[in-house]
Enzyme design. Structure first.
Site, PDB file in Angstrom:
ATOM      1  N   ASP A 343       0.858  -1.005  -0.075  1.00  0.00           N
ATOM      2  CA  ASP A 343       0.048   0.157  -0.129  1.00  0.00           C
ATOM      3  C   ASP A 343       0.817   1.167  -0.062  1.00  0.00           C
ATOM      4  OD1 ASP A 343      -2.404   1.716   0.241  1.00  0.00           O
ATOM      5  OD2 ASP A 343      -1.611   1.788   2.621  1.00  0.00           O
ATOM      6  N   ASP A 562      -2.319  -0.664   5.841  1.00  0.00           N
ATOM      7  CA  ASP A 562      -2.655  -0.185   7.190  1.00  0.00           C
ATOM      8  C   ASP A 562      -4.044   0.056   7.173  1.00  0.00           C
ATOM      9  OD1 ASP A 562      -2.309   2.033   5.169  1.00  0.00           O
ATOM     10  OD2 ASP A 562      -2.134   3.052   7.151  1.00  0.00           O
ATOM     11  N   ASP A 566      -7.379  -1.532   2.943  1.00  0.00           N
ATOM     12  CA  ASP A 566      -6.640  -2.380   2.658  1.00  0.00           C
ATOM     13  C   ASP A 566      -7.067  -3.994   3.111  1.00  0.00           C
ATOM     14  OD1 ASP A 566      -4.720  -0.794   1.670  1.00  0.00           O
ATOM     15  OD2 ASP A 566      -4.063  -0.107   3.448  1.00  0.00           O
TER      16      ASP A 566
END
Length: 690
Positions: A343, A562, A566
């Site tokens: 990410d 996080d 996600d």
């Protein structure tokens, strides 16, 4: 033999007074297994001292009996309990072999088997306790009491377990910090080596985070408690390592499944090895001794112990360095990953946008242009009530410049659109450019229609320029007219480029960057950290689809993220890692492991550590297999003495157990961290040479 290396604590919400203070290890004779083994050994040696000079049987017989009872009663009890559950345990085979040797008059050999077996069990129990010490000892670091400050400034001493989120505690020089929290006032340094592994003290000033159990330096600190005792970093490390110890990796489950059939086959082979020679006219004693020796040396004790010590040692070591691996299954799977997806915001970047550009614009031909400070103050006044990260960034930037914020009334926030408020009598709106997906925060400006674009060419040009530079753009409207454009950007973490290079070296391919941010910002970050596969503007389901796309190509994907968005990708990945400091609760629950301190360097390090643990599992299986093969062959085609067979079998069990515990050492983590860096350096050199 112990099945796991760590026992569950009775209460993870408290810091109990354990028997072993920090820095001390479990004493051998504090363990009942060690005491029984010592008694069995002493009785055996005393019996031997009486028998060898030709002493009477009535003198050494009771001593041998004591050696049998003290060394064998616990394994026999546990084995019989399992037998009632229709489970054949290797401990039962050892006890039966010892009693069989005694039955044919080989009392000494049987007693030696019991003594070595009991000593091996004691060594395993000691290794287990030492492993638990290395992790649970962290709980002792948290002080039992803390100085809490009441609202009127009074000081009161309270148990640290009773501190609640929002309490303020006073930490005096030289004291240990009683809870995870954030510094409100004071300047000092904190020795955080017990939690972070860093050898140098970390400076602490207002706004900095502190951890329970770390040692305050020369200054006094006022700290606001931000986590309950059960949720502190130390408690979470211990809890997750303990939970991991209660799980079994696929390799271990396979071994245990095969063990039952193997043990049944071993009993059948032992009976055949006894019956066939007797049918051919052999004497009972040599046939029984050969069969008993075969049962001992063919028992899979070392094989059973081959898997869990390396994996659980790796789990414990990773936990001490801020990577909470939720199970032994996860630790085994981490070493299998051959593709990584990352990410962007909060993972590769700090997750905190910062103001980078202020572009005031003329609000119509007859109106003056606002100064940069006035434009920022206006936007911050509107955003002040908002909790959005972009709003906080604007407010913090205004405060850093010492700007006064005008009062705002009629604040309204439309999720996915933007915010508006009345400032100095005029309706002011702050939102993204009025084009779908332009800013990542909102789809359109509050007053823009679905297909509306800028009427002001200057505004369109400013937006295009900032977006081309990878900025997140915020448009400020006053009275329906654009008065300025602001650009914000998130900074990459300091370790991002090195971590990306290390992961690329470990998996032989660069990681993929999957982001919900705009494609230009995503591409800019990818270029900064050395990534070539960067995909921006992804919705949560599209991130998960990208992970599944990699998996469909035969890859075992590690996803690191996080946020709430996600969670689908974390669930879809072969293994999911969440950044723990700012990670959402959903991400933390969904992930297989948590990086407590958001250190990207820990990602390649834990992958390298897992791979080393898997190599040790293979080493252990080879060691166990070689010992069993050699000893069984010797017994079948030669004349293997029972004591030597016992020593070889139990010795292999101890070797395998201790080999797995090598990963508990501090240098095992340092070696794993260096492995990722050296691989990355080698890849960089080869690329440059090419």
């Amino acid at each position: 033999m112990p099945d796991t290396l760590l026992a569950r604590p009775q209460d993870m919400g408290r810091a109990p007074a354990l028997a072993n203070p920090p820095g001390r290890r479990t004493r051998a004779f504090a363990l009942p297994e060690a005491r029984w083994a010592a008694l069995s050994t002493l009785a055996f040696l005393a019996a031997l001292a009486v028998q060898l000079p030709g002493g009477p049987a009535w003198a050494y017989g009771p001593l041998y009996a004591l050696a049998y009872l003290s060394g064998g009663w616990e394994p026999a009890r546990d084995a019989l309990r399992l037998l009632r559950e229709r489970t054949l345990d290797v401990d039962l085979l050892m006890v039966v072999a010892a009693l069989g040797a005694a039955a044919v008059g080989q009392v000494l050999d049987g007693a030696l088997l019991i003594v070595i077996f009991a000593t091996s069990g004691a060594l395993e129990a000691l290794a287990t306790a030492r492993t638990a010490d290395s992790v649970r000892g962290l709980l002792d670091l948290a002080p039992a009491t803390a100085c809490r400050l009441a609202a009127d400034g009074r000081e009161e001493t309270v148990p640290t377990a009773g501190l609640a989120v929002g309490d303020t505690v006073l930490v005096r020089p030289g004291e240990r910090i009683g809870a995870d929290g954030r510094v409100l006032d004071g300047l000092s340094e904190a020795d955080q080596s017990s939690v972070t592994g860093e050898p140098l003290p970390a400076a602490k000033r207002p706004g900095d985070e502190v951890f329970a159990g770390t040692l305050n330096g020369a200054g006094a600190l006022r700290v606001r408690v931000e986590r309950d005792a059960a949720d502190s970093v130390i408690a979470r490390i211990v809890a997750m390592v303990e939970e991991a110890a209660a799980t079994k990796a696929p390799t271990q489950l396979f071994i245990e499944k095969v063990e039952q059939r193997y043990a049944a086959g071993l009993v059948a082979a032992t009976l055949a090895l006894l019956a066939v020679p007797l049918a051919l006219g052999s004497d009972l004693t040599p046939a029984l001794l050969r069969a008993m020796t075969f049962m001992i040396v063919a028992s899979p004790c070392a094989v059973v112990l081959a898997t869990m010590p390396p994996l659980l040692s790796a789990v414990a070591n990773a936990g001490r360095h801020g990577v909470l691996v939720k199970s032994a299954v996860v630790m085994e799977r981490l070493g299998q990953v051959d593709a990584v997806a990352l990410d962007k915001t909060g993972t590769l970047t700090e997750g905190t946008p910062r103001l980078t550009d202020i572009r005031p614009l003329a609000a119509g031909p007859a109106r003056a242009v606002l100064s940069p400070d006035d434009l920022l103050a206006l936007a911050a006044a509107v955003e002040h009530p908002s909790e959005h990260p972009l709003a906080r960034a604007l407010v913090e930037a205004a405060r850093a410049r010492g700007l006064a914020l005008a009062p705002a009334s009629g604040f309204a926030s439309t999720p996915g659109v933007g915010v508006r408020a009345v400032v100095d009598g005029a309706v002011t709106e702050v939102g993204a450019p009025p084009r779908a997906g332009a800013g990542g925060r909102v789809a359109q400006a509050p007053t823009a229609g679905p297909d509306e674009t800028f009427a002001e060419p200057a505004a369109a040009a400013a937006v295009a320029e900032l977006e081309a530079a990878g900025r997140t753009v915020v448009v400020v409207r006053r009275g329906g007219v654009v008065v300025g454009v602001l650009g914000l950007a998130d900074r990459p973490r300091g370790q991002a480029a090195a971590a990306v290079a290390a992961l690329a070296a470990l998996t032989a391919r660069p990681p993929a960057l999957l982001s919900g941010d705009n494609p230009r910002a995503t591409a800019r970050l990818a270029a900064e950290v050395g990534l070539t596969d960067a995909r921006g503007g992804l919705l949560p389901q599209e991130k998960a689809a990208a992970v599944r796309e990699l998996a469909s190509a035969g890859r075992r994907v590690l996803f690191v993220g996080d946020g709430v968005n996600d969670a689908p990708a974390l669930a879809a990945a072969h293994t999911g890692l969440a950044m723990g400091r700012a990670g959402s609760d959903l991400a933390l629950e969904t992930a297989d492991a948590v990086i407590v301190r958001d250190e990207l360097a820990a990602v390649p390090a834990v992958v390298a550590l897992s791979r080393r643990a898997r190599r040790l599992v293979v080493q252990n299986l080879v060691i166990a297999g070689v010992f069993i093969t050699v000893l069984v062959t010797w017994d079948l085609i030669g004349d293997l003495p029972l004591p030597l067979g016992v020593a070889g079998h139990e010795g292999s069990t101890v070797i395998v157990g201790l080999n797995g515990l090598r990963l508990l050492r501090e240098r095992a983590w340092r070696r794993a961290a260096r492995s990722g860096r050296s691989r990355a350096d080698g890849t960089t050199r080869r690329t440059a040479a090419g």
